[in-house]
Design a protein around this motif. Structure first.
Motif, PDB file in Angstrom:
ATOM      1  N   MET A   1       0.732  -1.324  -0.068  1.00 31.88           N
ATOM      2  CA  MET A   1       0.097   0.094   0.046  1.00 31.88           C
ATOM      3  C   MET A   1       0.698   1.274  -0.113  1.00 31.88           C
ATOM      4  SD  MET A   1      -3.131  -0.921   2.411  1.00 31.88           S
ATOM      5  CE  MET A   1      -2.081  -1.060   4.227  1.00 31.88           C
ATOM      6  N   LYS A   2       0.465   2.285  -0.524  1.00 28.87           N
ATOM      7  CA  LYS A   2       0.991   3.559  -0.665  1.00 28.87           C
ATOM      8  C   LYS A   2       0.265   4.591   0.227  1.00 28.87           C
ATOM      9  CE  LYS A   2       2.581   2.812  -5.455  1.00 28.87           C
ATOM     10  NZ  LYS A   2       2.495   3.479  -6.700  1.00 28.87           N
ATOM     11  N   TYR A   3       1.029   5.672   0.664  1.00 26.66           N
ATOM     12  CA  TYR A   3       0.117   6.632   1.600  1.00 26.66           C
ATOM     13  C   TYR A   3       0.922   7.892   1.342  1.00 26.66           C
ATOM     14  CZ  TYR A   3       4.438   6.140   4.670  1.00 26.66           C
ATOM     15  OH  TYR A   3       5.643   6.223   5.118  1.00 26.66           O
ATOM     16  N   GLN A   4       0.133   8.709   1.624  1.00 25.53           N
ATOM     17  CA  GLN A   4       0.611  10.499   1.409  1.00 25.53           C
ATOM     18  C   GLN A   4      -0.177  11.237   2.576  1.00 25.53           C
ATOM     19  OE1 GLN A   4       0.708  11.988  -2.398  1.00 25.53           O
ATOM     20  NE2 GLN A   4       0.579  14.195  -1.740  1.00 25.53           N
ATOM     21  N   LEU A   5       0.654  12.074   3.130  1.00 28.47           N
ATOM     22  CA  LEU A   5       0.239  12.978   4.216  1.00 28.47           C
ATOM     23  C   LEU A   5      -0.352  14.185   3.411  1.00 28.47           C
ATOM     24  CD1 LEU A   5       0.018  13.078   7.324  1.00 28.47           C
ATOM     25  CD2 LEU A   5       2.088  14.453   7.452  1.00 28.47           C
ATOM     26  N   ILE A   6      -1.500  14.432   3.081  1.00 29.92           N
ATOM     27  CA  ILE A   6      -1.916  15.629   2.303  1.00 29.92           C
ATOM     28  C   ILE A   6      -2.258  16.948   3.140  1.00 29.92           C
ATOM     29  CG2 ILE A   6      -2.804  14.154   0.453  1.00 29.92           C
ATOM     30  CD1 ILE A   6      -5.763  14.579   1.717  1.00 29.92           C
ATOM     31  N   SER A   7      -2.274  16.699   4.547  1.00 32.57           N
ATOM     32  CA  SER A   7      -2.612  17.892   5.198  1.00 32.57           C
ATOM     33  C   SER A   7      -1.497  17.710   6.496  1.00 32.57           C
ATOM     34  CB  SER A   7      -3.859  17.912   5.718  1.00 32.57           C
ATOM     35  OG  SER A   7      -4.137  19.267   6.592  1.00 32.57           O
ATOM     36  N   ASP A   8      -0.603  18.168   6.840  1.00 32.11           N
ATOM     37  CA  ASP A   8       0.529  18.228   7.766  1.00 32.11           C
ATOM     38  C   ASP A   8       0.291  19.495   8.783  1.00 32.11           C
ATOM     39  OD1 ASP A   8       2.423  17.907   9.522  1.00 32.11           O
ATOM     40  OD2 ASP A   8       3.912  17.487   8.142  1.00 32.11           O
ATOM     41  N   THR A   9      -0.347  19.726   9.784  1.00 33.47           N
ATOM     42  CA  THR A   9      -0.422  20.965  10.542  1.00 33.47           C
ATOM     43  C   THR A   9       0.227  20.785  12.153  1.00 33.47           C
ATOM     44  OG1 THR A   9      -2.678  19.989  11.883  1.00 33.47           O
ATOM     45  CG2 THR A   9      -2.866  21.297   9.474  1.00 33.47           C
ATOM     46  N   GLY A  10       0.812  19.522  12.081  1.00 33.70           N
ATOM     47  CA  GLY A  10       1.475  19.321  13.383  1.00 33.70           C
ATOM     48  C   GLY A  10       0.704  18.730  14.523  1.00 33.70           C
ATOM     49  N   SER A  11      -0.677  18.351  14.211  1.00 31.67           N
ATOM     50  CA  SER A  11      -1.797  18.048  15.180  1.00 31.67           C
ATOM     51  C   SER A  11      -1.051  16.557  15.683  1.00 31.67           C
ATOM     52  CB  SER A  11      -2.910  17.808  14.369  1.00 31.67           C
ATOM     53  OG  SER A  11      -4.024  17.444  15.368  1.00 31.67           O
ATOM     54  N   HIS A  12      -1.521  16.333  16.871  1.00 30.49           N
ATOM     55  CA  HIS A  12      -1.448  15.177  17.434  1.00 30.49           C
ATOM     56  C   HIS A  12      -2.812  14.006  17.213  1.00 30.49           C
ATOM     57  CE1 HIS A  12      -3.534  17.309  20.825  1.00 30.49           C
ATOM     58  NE2 HIS A  12      -4.143  15.982  20.959  1.00 30.49           N
ATOM     59  N   ARG A  13      -3.567  14.462  16.346  1.00 29.97           N
ATOM     60  CA  ARG A  13      -4.657  13.601  15.678  1.00 29.97           C
ATOM     61  C   ARG A  13      -4.739  13.517  14.262  1.00 29.97           C
ATOM     62  NH1 ARG A  13      -7.105  16.957  19.770  1.00 29.97           N
ATOM     63  NH2 ARG A  13      -8.166  15.941  21.330  1.00 29.97           N
ATOM     64  N   LEU A  14      -5.149  12.174  13.899  1.00 31.25           N
ATOM     65  CA  LEU A  14      -4.961  12.037  12.486  1.00 31.25           C
ATOM     66  C   LEU A  14      -6.233  11.363  11.908  1.00 31.25           C
ATOM     67  CD1 LEU A  14      -2.929  11.462   9.807  1.00 31.25           C
ATOM     68  CD2 LEU A  14      -2.614   9.257  10.779  1.00 31.25           C
ATOM     69  N   LEU A  15      -6.635  11.974  10.817  1.00 34.03           N
ATOM     70  CA  LEU A  15      -7.619  11.599  10.060  1.00 34.03           C
ATOM     71  C   LEU A  15      -7.207  10.513   8.713  1.00 34.03           C
ATOM     72  CD1 LEU A  15     -10.601  11.255   9.179  1.00 34.03           C
ATOM     73  CD2 LEU A  15     -10.113  13.454   7.769  1.00 34.03           C
ATOM     74  N   LEU A  16      -7.278   9.139   8.914  1.00 35.19           N
ATOM     75  CA  LEU A  16      -6.644   8.134   8.151  1.00 35.19           C
ATOM     76  C   LEU A  16      -7.878   7.789   6.911  1.00 35.19           C
ATOM     77  CD1 LEU A  16      -4.264   6.617   7.331  1.00 35.19           C
ATOM     78  CD2 LEU A  16      -5.346   4.714   9.012  1.00 35.19           C
ATOM     79  N   ILE A  17      -7.460   7.915   5.948  1.00 29.62           N
ATOM     80  CA  ILE A  17      -8.546   7.925   4.804  1.00 29.62           C
ATOM     81  C   ILE A  17      -7.999   6.622   3.852  1.00 29.62           C
ATOM     82  CG2 ILE A  17      -9.681   8.703   2.608  1.00 29.62           C
ATOM     83  CD1 ILE A  17      -9.407  11.476   3.865  1.00 29.62           C
TER      84      ILE A  17
END
Length: 472
Positions: free
Chosen positions: A1-17
């Protein structure tokens, strides 16, 4: 599988799609959720991924679409302890199945006949309207046809060779006009006993086709906890003077405990946890009726109530996450007033309560049900994903908790002007649902559309629910 972080705000919460078959990160490139980083996973030719990429996140919220529902079910066990909420969109755990997924003849027909022309036809069938298709084409995936053919074959091979891995999904969303995963098959899959915990999954129907407005789903189902924290903190000074309904809820919670529980609390020497202590309305009552207990207070925004600083152990935290760190069967009582509807996963919270409580322990909770503050949410179409009273009772029973009392009621507040009604929400911090991926809700629009009732007043309707639950 491939992945890409499309929004990196430095949050400690992640929305994983988890994307669908044939997709890439480009399809989701405009998705944002305040308070979250956003990562997209795609390409299911293999199910390998190095989950160390998620090491820095304290909470992960999962949304999976189409084939991504199956892929996420097979691959997220290693990060399961960080995942609170799981939303499945137009997919099932058995994606190639005549009654629970895509019929086999159609799936293998797509595989055997795949070329540029049939792929374009597939993409058009995904979209319910010409407008949806135009939107999809603006972010169309860019992957070679040979790669997509291999991905279809790999999914088929994996489903044949491996049994489904069962994880709990909070909500399964089904589009009524889905022409890829037949809606009737999706309904059968989520309502049948095919999944170990599938019976506890909420199934929601929506208009549209296989391709949906993902931004609106993100806004609806994943809580912006940072905005909630900021606005409740800003409203701390004005909360007590304006939170009439919340104060009434606490009064009723205490009144409905009954003599038996009150007697237990009077002599109870153990630990009591209150989630969402806020201004201390419930905390002070607990300190009085349980004088021998060790009182632990958790809140995401407020400080420890001044009157309890010598008595209580206070922690500022996200209680939905911190509850998971407690030892099993370590508490005799859990209390929470007007808080748990701000959690991403009520199901997960209830399971954690059942785990943490000792046998014969109690969870005494109040929340708000579907229809709460409908005068505002009918205008904004931006509401917390509130549950019905029946749904709350269902997930309590599914967690293994017995319902000793469930009391739902309504409280109606009226104001001279619409501005007064909105000011009330601001002074209590309740308007924390206002920020979306598209920005703040337009206050002028709410004021213009806010309905005046026949009495010439402007009303806000609260729909509280009180639950007294016992672990057998």
């Amino acid at each position: 599988m491939k992945y890409q972080l499309i929004s990196d705000t430095g949050s400690h919460r992640l929305l994983l799609i988890f994307a669908g078959w044939g997709m890439d990160a480009n399809v989701f490139s405009e998705i944002r959720r305040p308070g979250y980083d956003v990562m997209v996973v795609w390409d299911y030719r293999t199910f390998h991924i190095d989950w160390r990429v998620c090491e820095s996140y304290e909470e992960i919220c999962l949304m999976a679409w189409s084939m991504g529902v199956y892929a996420a079910s097979q691959t997220t066990q290693a990060i399961g302890y960080k995942i609170t909420c799981r939303i499945a969109v137009n997919g099932t755990l058995r994606p190639i199945d005549d009654t629970n997924g895509i019929p086999e003849a159609i799936y293998f027909g797509t595989l055997n006949g795949l070329n540029e022309r049939t792929l374009a036809k597939f993409f058009r069938r995904m979209c319910d309207t010409a407008e949806d298709f135009e939107l999809f084409n603006q972010h169309r995936p860019q992957r070679p046809i040979e790669e997509l053919r291999d991905e279809l074959q790999a999914i088929a091979d994996r489903q044949i060779l491996h049994t489904s891995t069962h994880i709990h999904w909070d909500v399964a969303i089904i589009s009524k006009n889905d022409r890829i995963f037949p809606p009737i098959n999706q309904q059968h899959a989520w309502h049948s006993g095919d999944c170990t915990e599938g019976e506890a999954t909420i199934v929601e129907m929506m208009m549209g086709g296989h391709f949906v407005d993902f931004s609106s789903l993100v806004d609806r189902y994943f809580i912006d906890k940072e905005a909630m924290q900021q606005r409740f903190a800003a409203g701390t000074a004005s909360y007590e003077a304006n939170a009439d309904v919340q104060r009434q809820v606490v009064d009723i919670m205490i009144a409905r405990l009954g003599r038996g529980i009150v007697r237990q609390l009077a002599d109870y020497p153990g630990d009591i946890l209150e989630i969402g202590s806020g201004s201390g309305e419930l905390s002070r009552r607990l300190a009085a009726i349980a004088p021998k207990a060790s009182l632990y207070l958790w809140d995401i925004a407020a400080d420890c109530p001044a009157a309890l600083r010598q008595r209580a152990n206070f922690v500022r935290c996200d209680a939905e996450l911190k509850l998971r760190s407690l030892e099993s069967e370590s508490l005799g009582f859990i209390f929470s007033a007007s808080t748990i509807h701000w959690f991403n996963s009520p199901d997960n919270f209830m399971q954690q309560c059942a785990r943490v409580l000792r046998p014969e322990g109690y969870a005494v909770l109040s929340t708000y049900c579907y229809g709460n503050l409908h005068q505002v949410t009918d205008i904004t179409h931006n509401a917390l994903p509130l549950l019905t009273a029946e749904r709350w009772k269902f997930i309590a029973r599914a967690a293994g908790l017995e319902i000793e009392d469930a009391y739902a009621f309504q409280r109606d507040l009226d104001f001279a002007t619409a501005a007064d009604a909105l000011r009330h929400l601001k002074l209590t911090g309740v308007n924390s649902l206002g920020r979306t991926s598209r920005g703040e809700v337009n206050t002028r629009e709410i004021l213009r559309k806010f309905p005046m009732m026949l009495d010439g007043r402007y009303h806000l309707t609260y729909c509280p629910l009180i639950l007294i639950l016992r672990k057998a």
